[in-house]
Every structure is written in C-alpha cells, then in structure tokens.
Design an enzyme around this catalytic site. Structure first.
Site, PDB file in Angstrom:
ATOM      1  N   SER A 144       0.797  -1.167   0.030  1.00 14.56           N
ATOM      2  CA  SER A 144      -0.002  -0.118  -0.012  1.00 14.56           C
ATOM      3  C   SER A 144       0.840   1.221   0.053  1.00 14.56           C
ATOM      4  O   SER A 144       0.632   2.368  -0.572  1.00 14.56           O
ATOM      5  CB  SER A 144      -0.877  -0.031   1.303  1.00 14.56           C
ATOM      6  OG  SER A 144      -0.357  -0.347   2.389  1.00 14.56           O
ATOM      7  N   HIS A 195       1.976   4.573   4.910  1.00 16.69           N
ATOM      8  CA  HIS A 195       1.182   5.272   3.720  1.00 16.69           C
ATOM      9  C   HIS A 195       1.708   6.673   3.411  1.00 16.69           C
ATOM     10  O   HIS A 195       1.870   7.297   2.357  1.00 16.69           O
ATOM     11  CB  HIS A 195      -0.319   5.448   3.918  1.00 16.69           C
ATOM     12  CG  HIS A 195      -0.879   4.154   3.901  1.00 16.69           C
ATOM     13  ND1 HIS A 195      -2.159   3.901   4.490  1.00 16.69           N
ATOM     14  CD2 HIS A 195      -0.422   2.927   3.546  1.00 16.69           C
ATOM     15  CE1 HIS A 195      -2.546   2.525   4.535  1.00 16.69           C
ATOM     16  NE2 HIS A 195      -1.594   1.947   3.841  1.00 16.69           N
TER      17      HIS A 195
END
Length: 324
Positions: A144, A195
């Site tokens: 991610s 992230h």
C-alpha cells in the site's frame, strides 16, 4: 517452500475473477508480472510475515536490510492482497501505458525500496521526538505504501480533476492526503506512517529531485548498447504490446507524449451493482485507445468521474464495509 494455509481465499477468488473479467491480454506485462509476483509470494512466502516486515529495530538495529525488498511483496491476508492488487491493477495499467514498461518497472523498484527507507526515517524520527521505542518496533508489510506513491504520480498527471471520496468532491492535488486520513480512521490497524512514506516518495518524484536522479542513473546504465530514453516517455515505431483481431483493445502505447491525458468517459449508471460498476470502470480505462487530447485545454470538471476515480471510490467503500 510451503504454501500458505488460509481459509476460504475469498479475496484471492475475487482478484482472479476481476483479472479474468478485465482480460489478461489487456494488462501490460510489467503490471501483470508484479501482480503475479505478489500472488505467488502470498501463496508461497519467501519468509514468515514477522521476518518479512520492516521496522527500525529489525532493519537498522539488527541489520535486516533485506526486509526492504520483502516487505512490499508480502501481505497479511487475502483481503489485504485483494484490495492492494485491485488498486494496483488500474494504477499500474494506466501508468505503464503512459510511461512505458521499462521505465515503469524501474519506477516500481525505486518506489518500493525508497518507501521502506522513508518509513524507517519517519519511525526513527518519531522515536527520537517522543522517546517512545514502540515506533522503532512497529513492523510494516504490504504494497500500500507503493500504491500511495503511484497515486500521487497518477494524480500529478491530472491535477485539475476531481475525485469523489465518500461522496464529497476532492481535488486530485489533495485526494491522497484525504484518503490517508480516512483509511487510518476506518482501519486503525493500517500503517499511517507507511502510507505517509508513500505519499512523500511520490512527491519526491513529482516535485522533488527523484525523477532527475533516476534519469541520470538510467542514462548512466544505458549509455552503451541499449538505445532507450530514461525519461517519462518512450518512443517507438508504433504501438507495443498486445493486439487483438477484434474491435477491442489494440495494445498499450509507449509513444504517447508526456502531456498526454486520456479523455474522460461518461458517467456510470446508478442502476449497476457495485461489482458491475468496478468492472465497467476498469474495462473502460483499459479500452481507452489513447486518442490525443487538445493541448492546453483544461481538464473537465463536474460530476463525471474518471474510470480510475470510480474504481478507487468503490475500493474504499469495500474496505470500509469489510473493516466494519
């Protein structure tokens, strides 16, 4: 190497269904290969998760630098894999068609390593600022972070577009930051710092010196023998890749100019189910033939969503539903 034992593998089945709905021949080779590698390492992991995840403690203190290679390619469970690979399917396809396969592969390698490195720097800085050793022990795994870097890059090519996040229009300039906060609120177990590291790596490429450094490195490596351009645009004698005899997708192009912007598609029917909307979004994105848009014309605004934005919105809704 023993296969991973899981339950129903529902996430894997959904991913396989989505891939075959799109059509393997319609997915550029680098994107397809990276998808396959992630699935293979989920079924046959190169190391247990606790030996693949990356943290300051394991990578810096104990010298486990190979975790920078392993962590982006391993996933906690099949849903983790599904959501990441479903997002990568359209991001990778569109970016590979725009940048060309060699540069996109190079980009993925750099983004994967650099995202892990920035993650370690952020966690080490938080440890120093707060004197809390738990930041150095936090171990992250998954693709991610790289996806957030790719999202920043994708949005960079469409700065004036508007993405709807949970029904609210958000400019592409800020949508990555909004999704960073929303995903962390909806799924507190996700790695906020991982992230964030991806977003910063994407900004280093789009606004910072990373792109220039990559070009110099690529130019040095390919200066003899291989006649390619280490830039965001690979020229060739024509379309390279896949062709079909029918009237459908005719191949991903590697000779699009750097300022090429795919045209927007029509809005989706509200009568479609969520799965049908996602399939339509990805199919329309892949079937885009790359017709040249008028140079200098501002991108369209309004309620018409791009295929990518629609697929991402559905992915976020699914993530929120499964988390609840």
């Amino acid at each position: 190497m023993r296969p991973r034992q899981r339950g129903s593998h529902m996430g894997l089945m959904l991913l396989a269904s989505q891939l075959f709905q799109v059509g393997l021949d319609n997915i550029p080779p680098v994107t397809l290969a990276v998808l396959g590698l992630n699935v293979y390492l989920f079924l046959f992991p190169a190391a247990p998760l606790m030996q693949a995840c990356v943290s300051v403690q394991q990578a810096y203190w104990r010298g486990g630098w190979r975790r920078l290679l392993l962590s982006p390619l391993h996933h906690v469970d099949d849903w983790h894999l599904y959501f990441n690979m479903a997002s990568f399917l359209w991001k990778g396809t569109n970016l590979e068609r725009r940048l060309g396969g060699p540069w996109f592969l190079y980009l993925l390698c750099v983004f994967s390593l650099l995202t892990g490195g920035v993650y370690l720097l952020l966690e080490a800085a938080l440890t120093e600022l707060t004197q809390d050793q738990s930041y150095s022990m936090a171990c992250a795994v998954g693709f991610s972070g790289v996806l957030f870097a790719l999202k920043v890059l994708s949005n960079h090519y469409h700065p004036g577009d508007v993405t709807r996040v949970m029904g609210f229009p958000v400019s592409n300039r800020y949508v990555s930051w909004v999704e960073l906060v929303l995903i962390h609120m909806m799924s507190p177990g996700t790695s906020l710092i991982g992230h964030l590291a991806g977003i910063l790596v994407g900004l280093l490429y789009t606004l910072g010196p990373l792109k220039a450094v990559m070009k110099k490195c690529a130019g040095f490596v390919t200066s003899s023998g291989y006649n390619s351009r280490p830039s965001a645009y690979y020229n060739s004698s024509g379309s390279t890749g896949y062709r079909s005899t029918g009237g459908g997708y005719s191949g991903y192009r590697q000779n699009n100019p750097p300022d090429y912007t795919p045209p927007h598609t029509a809005s989706y029917s509200s009568g479609l189910t969520e799965e049908e909307q996602l399939e339509t979004a990805i199919r329309n994105s892949l079937n885009d033939r790359g017709q040249s848009s008028q140079r200098g014309a501002p991108p369209p605004y309004g309620l018409h969503l791009s295929d990518e934005a629609r697929a991402e919105e559905i992915r976020l809704r699914r993530l929120r539903r499964f988390d609840s």
